[in-house]
Design a protein around this motif. Structure first.
Motif, PDB file in Angstrom:
ATOM      1  N   ASP A  46       0.704  -1.325  -0.161  1.00 37.73           N
ATOM      2  CA  ASP A  46       0.052   0.132   0.010  1.00 37.73           C
ATOM      3  C   ASP A  46       0.993   1.300   0.086  1.00 37.73           C
ATOM      4  N   ASN A  65       2.219   1.870  -3.306  1.00 42.39           N
ATOM      5  CA  ASN A  65       1.312   1.820  -4.495  1.00 42.39           C
ATOM      6  C   ASN A  65       1.501   0.591  -5.428  1.00 42.39           C
ATOM      7  N   ASN A 112      -0.106  -2.910  -6.631  1.00 43.17           N
ATOM      8  CA  ASN A 112      -1.315  -3.805  -6.756  1.00 43.17           C
ATOM      9  C   ASN A 112      -0.810  -5.317  -6.525  1.00 43.17           C
TER      10      ASN A 112
END
Length: 116
Positions: free
Chosen positions: A78, A81, A83
């Motif tokens: 997180d 960033n 995924n």
């Protein structure tokens, strides 16, 4: 996955911990949790470590440490960033290329050591 990430964000924000959650610090914490997980299995035999043989106390401790590891990995992803679901699928694809079935089935040799 998004729900878990949002819960982690809220947990951190409520405690004003975001200031401490740099990727570096989170990786250090992750490493500690992996060490705690390793501690559970360190002196077990191969057979003792299997689900059908592990005692409930060790299994319960393993569940807790695996959850800690998972949550730190989510938090790091997180903060960067990343995924995680997308990257995991991509990594499986890359590993399928590195370890084709005909060369890897029943063989634990790492892809870059096949010709040694």
């Amino acid at each position: 996955m998004d729900d878990l990430i949002n819960k982690l964000r809220a947990f951190s924000k409520e405690r004003d911990w975001d200031q401490f959650h740099s990727p570096k610090n989170l990786v250090m914490a992750l490493t500690s949790e992996v060490g705690e997980l390793s501690d559970i299995f360190q002196w077990l035999s191969e057979e003792e470590s299997k689900i059908e043989n592990i005692d409930q106390k060790n299994l319960d401790k393993a569940k807790e440490e695996i959850a800690d590891v998972f949550l730190y990995v989510l938090r790091i992803a997180d903060k960067l960033n990343i995924n995680l679901e997308k990257e995991a699928v991509e990594k499986i694809r890359v590993n399928a290329e590195k370890y084709p079935i005909k060369l890897s089935k029943g063989n634990s040799v790492k892809y870059n050591r096949r010709n040694e």
